[in-house]
Design a protein around this motif. Structure first.
Motif, PDB file in Angstrom:
ATOM      1  N   GLY A 234      36.735-107.270 -61.263  1.00  0.00           N
ATOM      2  CA  GLY A 234      36.899-107.069 -59.622  1.00  0.00           C
ATOM      3  C   GLY A 234      35.349-107.620 -59.034  1.00  0.00           C
ATOM      4  N   VAL A 235      35.209-106.694 -58.090  1.00  0.00           N
ATOM      5  CA  VAL A 235      34.234-106.926 -57.277  1.00  0.00           C
ATOM      6  C   VAL A 235      33.206-105.692 -57.563  1.00  0.00           C
ATOM      7  CG1 VAL A 235      33.370-106.451 -54.843  1.00  0.00           C
ATOM      8  CG2 VAL A 235      35.407-107.734 -55.305  1.00  0.00           C
ATOM      9  N   PHE A 236      33.365-104.318 -57.886  1.00  0.00           N
ATOM     10  CA  PHE A 236      32.327-103.441 -58.061  1.00  0.00           C
ATOM     11  C   PHE A 236      31.787-103.810 -59.447  1.00  0.00           C
ATOM     12  CE2 PHE A 236      34.490-101.698 -54.509  1.00  0.00           C
ATOM     13  CZ  PHE A 236      33.398-101.031 -53.505  1.00  0.00           C
ATOM     14  N   GLY A 237      32.657-103.922 -60.523  1.00  0.00           N
ATOM     15  CA  GLY A 237      32.521-104.264 -61.928  1.00  0.00           C
ATOM     16  C   GLY A 237      31.454-105.708 -61.774  1.00  0.00           C
ATOM     17  N   LEU A 238      31.722-106.436 -61.102  1.00  0.00           N
ATOM     18  CA  LEU A 238      30.983-107.708 -60.972  1.00  0.00           C
ATOM     19  C   LEU A 238      29.531-107.397 -60.484  1.00  0.00           C
ATOM     20  CD1 LEU A 238      30.555-110.729 -61.256  1.00  0.00           C
ATOM     21  CD2 LEU A 238      31.481-111.416 -58.962  1.00  0.00           C
ATOM     22  N   LEU A 239      29.400-106.415 -59.304  1.00  0.00           N
ATOM     23  CA  LEU A 239      27.933-106.037 -58.902  1.00  0.00           C
ATOM     24  C   LEU A 239      27.279-105.558 -59.790  1.00  0.00           C
ATOM     25  CD1 LEU A 239      29.336-105.088 -55.274  1.00  0.00           C
ATOM     26  CD2 LEU A 239      27.814-107.111 -55.738  1.00  0.00           C
ATOM     27  N   ASP A 240      27.935-104.484 -60.626  1.00  0.00           N
ATOM     28  CA  ASP A 240      27.189-103.991 -61.615  1.00  0.00           C
ATOM     29  C   ASP A 240      26.580-104.936 -62.696  1.00  0.00           C
ATOM     30  OD1 ASP A 240      27.719-101.450 -60.806  1.00  0.00           O
ATOM     31  OD2 ASP A 240      29.176-100.715 -62.333  1.00  0.00           O
ATOM     32  N   LEU A 241      27.366-106.001 -63.056  1.00  0.00           N
ATOM     33  CA  LEU A 241      26.986-107.124 -64.035  1.00  0.00           C
ATOM     34  C   LEU A 241      25.750-107.930 -63.478  1.00  0.00           C
ATOM     35  CD1 LEU A 241      27.652-108.633 -66.590  1.00  0.00           C
ATOM     36  CD2 LEU A 241      29.145-109.881 -65.516  1.00  0.00           C
ATOM     37  N   ILE A 242      25.965-108.275 -62.045  1.00  0.00           N
ATOM     38  CA  ILE A 242      24.854-109.085 -61.254  1.00  0.00           C
ATOM     39  C   ILE A 242      23.600-108.360 -61.216  1.00  0.00           C
ATOM     40  CG2 ILE A 242      24.012-110.077 -59.183  1.00  0.00           C
ATOM     41  CD1 ILE A 242      27.243-110.796 -58.708  1.00  0.00           C
ATOM     42  N   GLY A 243      23.711-107.002 -60.940  1.00  0.00           N
ATOM     43  CA  GLY A 243      22.717-105.914 -60.401  1.00  0.00           C
ATOM     44  C   GLY A 243      22.544-105.758 -59.093  1.00  0.00           C
ATOM     45  N   LEU A 244      22.752-104.500 -58.703  1.00  0.00           N
ATOM     46  CA  LEU A 244      22.848-104.021 -57.546  1.00  0.00           C
ATOM     47  C   LEU A 244      21.472-104.312 -56.539  1.00  0.00           C
ATOM     48  CD1 LEU A 244      25.109-102.465 -58.601  1.00  0.00           C
ATOM     49  CD2 LEU A 244      24.550-100.505 -57.092  1.00  0.00           C
ATOM     50  N   ASP A 245      20.467-104.323 -57.222  1.00  0.00           N
ATOM     51  CA  ASP A 245      19.140-104.646 -56.708  1.00  0.00           C
ATOM     52  C   ASP A 245      19.035-106.045 -56.198  1.00  0.00           C
ATOM     53  OD1 ASP A 245      19.159-105.296 -59.337  1.00  0.00           O
ATOM     54  OD2 ASP A 245      16.896-104.992 -59.583  1.00  0.00           O
ATOM     55  N   LEU A 246      19.570-106.903 -56.814  1.00  0.00           N
ATOM     56  CA  LEU A 246      19.688-108.333 -56.374  1.00  0.00           C
ATOM     57  C   LEU A 246      20.187-108.837 -55.206  1.00  0.00           C
ATOM     58  CD1 LEU A 246      18.849-111.355 -57.128  1.00  0.00           C
ATOM     59  CD2 LEU A 246      20.785-111.357 -58.259  1.00  0.00           C
ATOM     60  N   MET A 247      21.288-107.773 -54.868  1.00  0.00           N
ATOM     61  CA  MET A 247      22.121-108.179 -53.706  1.00  0.00           C
ATOM     62  C   MET A 247      21.231-107.940 -52.306  1.00  0.00           C
ATOM     63  SD  MET A 247      24.617-109.392 -55.072  1.00  0.00           S
ATOM     64  CE  MET A 247      25.585-109.832 -53.482  1.00  0.00           C
ATOM     65  N   PRO A 248      20.674-106.938 -52.113  1.00  0.00           N
ATOM     66  CA  PRO A 248      19.861-107.078 -50.898  1.00  0.00           C
ATOM     67  C   PRO A 248      18.919-108.102 -50.566  1.00  0.00           C
ATOM     68  CG  PRO A 248      19.682-104.611 -51.975  1.00  0.00           C
ATOM     69  CD  PRO A 248      20.385-105.758 -52.890  1.00  0.00           C
ATOM     70  N   HIS A 249      18.292-108.661 -51.592  1.00  0.00           N
ATOM     71  CA  HIS A 249      17.514-109.633 -51.477  1.00  0.00           C
ATOM     72  C   HIS A 249      18.391-110.881 -50.945  1.00  0.00           C
ATOM     73  CE1 HIS A 249      13.923-107.688 -53.043  1.00  0.00           C
ATOM     74  NE2 HIS A 249      14.854-107.105 -54.162  1.00  0.00           N
ATOM     75  N   VAL A 250      19.644-111.236 -51.825  1.00  0.00           N
ATOM     76  CA  VAL A 250      20.422-112.210 -51.516  1.00  0.00           C
ATOM     77  C   VAL A 250      21.096-112.323 -49.942  1.00  0.00           C
ATOM     78  CG1 VAL A 250      22.733-113.390 -52.040  1.00  0.00           C
ATOM     79  CG2 VAL A 250      21.112-112.737 -53.851  1.00  0.00           C
ATOM     80  N   ASN A 251      21.398-110.849 -49.741  1.00  0.00           N
ATOM     81  CA  ASN A 251      21.737-110.741 -48.337  1.00  0.00           C
ATOM     82  C   ASN A 251      20.843-111.083 -47.309  1.00  0.00           C
ATOM     83  OD1 ASN A 251      24.440-110.072 -49.555  1.00  0.00           O
ATOM     84  ND2 ASN A 251      24.029-107.642 -48.956  1.00  0.00           N
ATOM     85  N   ALA A 252      19.774-110.582 -47.517  1.00  0.00           N
ATOM     86  CA  ALA A 252      18.489-110.764 -46.619  1.00  0.00           C
ATOM     87  C   ALA A 252      18.448-112.144 -46.481  1.00  0.00           C
ATOM     88  CB  ALA A 252      17.391-110.193 -46.991  1.00  0.00           C
ATOM     89  N   SER A 253      18.246-113.039 -47.430  1.00  0.00           N
ATOM     90  CA  SER A 253      18.215-114.599 -47.346  1.00  0.00           C
ATOM     91  C   SER A 253      19.149-115.112 -46.810  1.00  0.00           C
ATOM     92  CB  SER A 253      17.985-114.881 -48.977  1.00  0.00           C
ATOM     93  OG  SER A 253      17.923-116.532 -48.822  1.00  0.00           O
ATOM     94  N   MET A 254      20.463-114.873 -46.961  1.00  0.00           N
ATOM     95  CA  MET A 254      21.468-115.367 -46.168  1.00  0.00           C
ATOM     96  C   MET A 254      21.523-115.092 -44.810  1.00  0.00           C
ATOM     97  SD  MET A 254      23.425-116.847 -48.540  1.00  0.00           S
ATOM     98  CE  MET A 254      25.136-116.896 -48.031  1.00  0.00           C
ATOM     99  N   ALA A 255      21.167-113.624 -44.614  1.00  0.00           N
ATOM    100  CA  ALA A 255      21.011-113.377 -42.981  1.00  0.00           C
ATOM    101  C   ALA A 255      19.994-114.129 -42.300  1.00  0.00           C
ATOM    102  CB  ALA A 255      20.786-112.030 -43.180  1.00  0.00           C
ATOM    103  N   ALA A 256      18.750-114.536 -43.016  1.00  0.00           N
ATOM    104  CA  ALA A 256      17.602-115.184 -42.170  1.00  0.00           C
ATOM    105  C   ALA A 256      18.033-116.746 -42.243  1.00  0.00           C
ATOM    106  CB  ALA A 256      16.348-114.875 -43.326  1.00  0.00           C
ATOM    107  N   SER A 257      18.714-117.302 -42.976  1.00  0.00           N
ATOM    108  CA  SER A 257      18.965-118.638 -42.959  1.00  0.00           C
ATOM    109  C   SER A 257      20.407-119.062 -42.266  1.00  0.00           C
ATOM    110  CB  SER A 257      19.039-119.139 -44.191  1.00  0.00           C
ATOM    111  OG  SER A 257      19.908-118.651 -45.231  1.00  0.00           O
TER     112      SER A 257
END
Length: 773
Positions: A234-257
């Protein structure tokens, strides 16, 4: 540019090291470089450490330990001269433009003329990366965006420029396709390209909406999971797999670009609970846990976080009424008058509408966006395929009823569908409202395409046989998880007879997630519970006869597995003339895990392979010992390369890296063999007799004493030892294949009557895990 014979990867982090491993998996030498660690005695410590770590990592980045030997490690201070030997140089360093450009200047000074240089970035535009660098560098520079982990994720997003040499781009694309097994999707030079642009929006929308609606994470994952063909994480299980700490960096990059009007900004909201989790080390599976965790202080209790309180509680099994009431209808799920129905609609309508907005921006073709999500996020259907399932008109009407904007491609699709079949060819809608025919690349043959223009030659509830042209028939399992049952065995027998009369060759292949998980245990347990021993023995005998008929048929049989090929599925491979395996084939004889032994010829065929091999000392015992080791421990090859090491694949068998090319390669192999085909000579066996059985029993006894084997392991292994030693056979005499089959049949029936074996079968069916009794 000729061909790619050697590759360099600069940056030995998780991603760079993984890319290097996949290059090595293809049989291509690769140089892996990183910086010199400050004050380190070993200047190559980072790259060397990355390789050493990958050899211990599960799931394994390397397909075999032999692949690791193709990696040359070094550092960027001492070994940049090695770049002169490389045809492709991959940069996978930190996502900082200044760091990348400084590295590019050093690469340009040392690389060979015409070599391709690429960045693995997913956030920095190509135009920015090459800004201010020589024209000669820009001409050879592209973006190759791999997905993590590079071995297992099939998507590679390719961004090129008008300056690139088309021939070099073609060579690189073919290398990534044929050798690395990637689905190469061309992308425009836009933030996040395709898959992450849409995937991150989907994840963010699902998380924000779950918080807003007060959902339990288990329910949210159940809703945005199986109904939409999304992996069970699902979604929350996938975020656990990706790493929660990675998402703020990805989101910040997307927001900036992304431009200010992009809908992503409305979904990019702070989540105090997630910020707290990251701060406390709850970063997902790599940390102390994430949205889900294993509480070891409470007996390894599975727990999930409560999004409202922020506290962990016992994980529950999701029972979502909206899913149960809607069956397989997505519109009924969306219309369900419940918070779960509203959640499904909110998340997926936002996601699918956003996908439609990306047409003409991230990519010009809907099929590129669908392919990116299938290969990059493992969706079974891309967003436009999902809209077709929902119904374009229904979807657009609801958007309009809610006063929401309808993107141009959705307006163009009104009264139509995004995909259609015309004259037996699949077509896709374009932004102009016209359709274009989709063409497979040369060397790609899919059973799904065959089915558009033909009907099966033979068919029953569990299998089908298809004419795939040029005198080749394809036998396909269609049962749940492709488990083997009497219907499959019966139709296989009929297929063999048909090929004898009308065809040149047979390929055994399917496009499921797994080739076959083995025999249908539910049927076996049911028959055992009603003491239908004659029926069980009859099925064992029928399987043995059918597999033997397959082996000695007067035409070539090529098995083309992908995914799991276990138990009876592995035995089909062993009885085929040749195997054309997808690189990600996981094969093994695993019957001891359910208290049984291979009953359809697995013992005799593995023994024949090892007795013919030149790897072992002479005499009957070395081969018997090796086969006993593999079967008694239910060893599964974790790649086709490992299956070769185990002799499931023989030296003449072949491996296809790209899943899309597997059937084409198998068919070509079958046709090549058909020209002057002769069935194999009957096998005979020299077995060690009673002394061999004693040696095998002693080995098992020592494992029991050490606690590495259980009481019932001893029983099962004892039966296996009887078969492989010949059950009293004189070691100076040969025995026939039929006698080996008889020993297997007798051993199987002895174990299926054992209550401890039945307990193992029942436990496996209920939990999916082996019982250690």
């Amino acid at each position: 540019m000729a061909q790619i014979g050697k590759v360099a990867v600069i940056g030995a982090g998780v991603m760079g090291a993984g890319i290097a491993a996949q290059v090595a998996n293809s049989g291509t030498p690769v140089v892996l470089l990183d910086i010199v660690p400050p004050g380190a005695a070993n200047r190559n410590a980072i790259a060397e450490g990355a390789v050493a770590k990958m050899l211990k990592t599960e799931p394994a980045p390397f397909m075999s330990k032999a692949a690791a030997k193709l990696v040359t490690t070094g550092n960027v201070a001492d070994h940049l001269d090695l770049l002169a030997e490389c045809d492709w140089i991959v940069e996978a360093v930190i996502e900082r433009l200044d760091v990348k450009q400084a590295l590019y200047a050093k690469i340009e000074a040392r690389r060979k003329k015409g070599s391709v240089v690429s960045s693995n970035t997913s956030t920095i535009p190509l135009a920015k990366l090459t800004e201010g660098l020589p024209e000669s560098f820009a001409r050879d520079f592209v973006i190759t965006h791999f997905f993590n982990p590079p071995r297992y994720m099939r998507l590679l997003e390719l961004v090129t420029s008008a300056k690139n040499n088309p021939d070099a781009v073609r060579v690189l694309t073919e290398f990534c396709d044929y050798r690395l097994g990637k689905g190469v999707v061309p992308c425009k030079d836009r933030p996040g390209f395709i898959a992450n642009r849409l995937g991150v929006y989907w994840l963010q929308t699902a998380v924000v909406t779950a918080f807003a609606m007060g959902l339990d994470v288990e329910d949210a994952d159940a809703i945005i999971g199986k109904p939409f063909g999304v992996p069970k994480t699902g979604v929350f299980g996938l975020l656990d797999l990706i790493g929660l700490d990675l998402m703020p960096h990805v989101n910040a990059s997307m927001a900036a670009s992304l431009p200010p009007e992009d809908p992503f900004h409305a979904m990019n909201r702070p989540a105090p609970l997630i910020e707290r989790m990251i701060k406390e080390g709850y970063t997902g599976r790599k940390g102390k846990g994430g949205f889900y965790r294993l509480n070891r202080e409470m007996g390894k209790r599975k727990e999930a976080i409560d999004l409202k309180s922020g506290d962990y509680r016992a994980q529950k099994k999701a029972r979502v009424e909206a899913i149960e009431d809607s069956g397989k209808s997505l519109t009924k799920l969306f219309e369900h008058d419940s918070v779960h129905g509203r959640y499904a609609w909110t998340v997926m309508s936002e996601t699918l509408t956003y996908a439609a907005m990306l047409v003409g921006d991230a990519a010009d073709e809907i099929e590129s966006i669908d392919e990116a999500m299938r290969l990059g996020y493992n969706w079974k259907s891309g967003p436009f395929e999902l809209i077709d399932k929902i119904g374009v008109d229904w979807f657009v009407a609801r958007l309009e009823a809610e006063g929401r904007a309808v993107p141009p491609v959705l307006r163009a699709a009104r009264g139509k569908s995004f995909y259609r079949v015309e004259d037996g060819k699949r077509q896709a809608l374009t932004l102009s409202g016209d359709y274009k025919t989709l063409h497979r690349p040369e060397g790609v043959l899919l059973l799904a395409d065959v089915k558009l223009t033909s009907k099966p030659v033979l068919k029953n509830a569990s299998a089908s046989a298809w004419d795939i042209g040029d005198g080749v028939l394809c036998f396909e399992f269609t049962s749940q998880m492709n488990s083997l049952d009497p219907d499959i065995v019966t139709l296989l027998g009929k297929t063999i007879e048909l090929v004898k009369k009308e065809y040149k060759a047979l390929v055994i292949y399917n496009e499921g997630s797994n080739f076959s998980v083995g025999a249908n245990l539910g049927l076996a347990l049911f028959a055992a519970n009603i003491a239908s021993w004659n029926d069980i023995q009859g099925l064992v005998a029928m399987g043995q006869i059918t597999y033997k008929t397959l082996k000695y048929a007067p035409f070539p049989v090529v098995a083309a597995p992908s995914g799991m090929a276990l138990g009876g599925g592995c035995e089909i491979l062993l009885h085929s003339d040749a195997i054309q395996a997808h690189a990600e084939t996981y094969a093994g004889l695993v019957e001891v895990g359910v208290g049984l032994i291979p009953g359809w010829g697995g013992c005799k065929e593995m023994l024949a392979r090892w007795q013919r091999a030149n790897r072992l000392p002479r005499g009957p015992m070395p081969a018997v010992g090796k086969v006993f080791e593999y079967i008694s421990t239910a060893t599964v090859a974790k790649s086709a390369a490992e299956a070769q090491e185990m002799m499931i694949l023989r030296p003449g068998d072949a491996i296809t890296m790209n899943r899309y090319r597997l059937l084409f390669d198998a068919k070509a192999k079958a046709l090549k063999m058909a020209g002057n085909y002769k069935p194999p000579e009957p096998a005979t066996y020299v077995l060690p007799g009673p002394s061999g059985k004693v040696a095998l029993d002693m080995a098992v006894d020592s494992f029991v004493r050490l606690g590495k084997a259980t009481k019932h392991d001893r029983v099962v292994s004892g039966v296996l030892a009887e078969i492989l030693s010949g059950d009293g056979t004189d070691p100076t005499e040969t025995i026939s294949e039929d006698r080996m089959s008889e020993l297997e049949r007798t051993g199987f029936m002895k174990l299926i009557r054992n209550s401890d074996s039945l307990a193992r079968i029942e436990h496996m069916l209920e939990t999916g895990r082996p019982l250690r009794n």
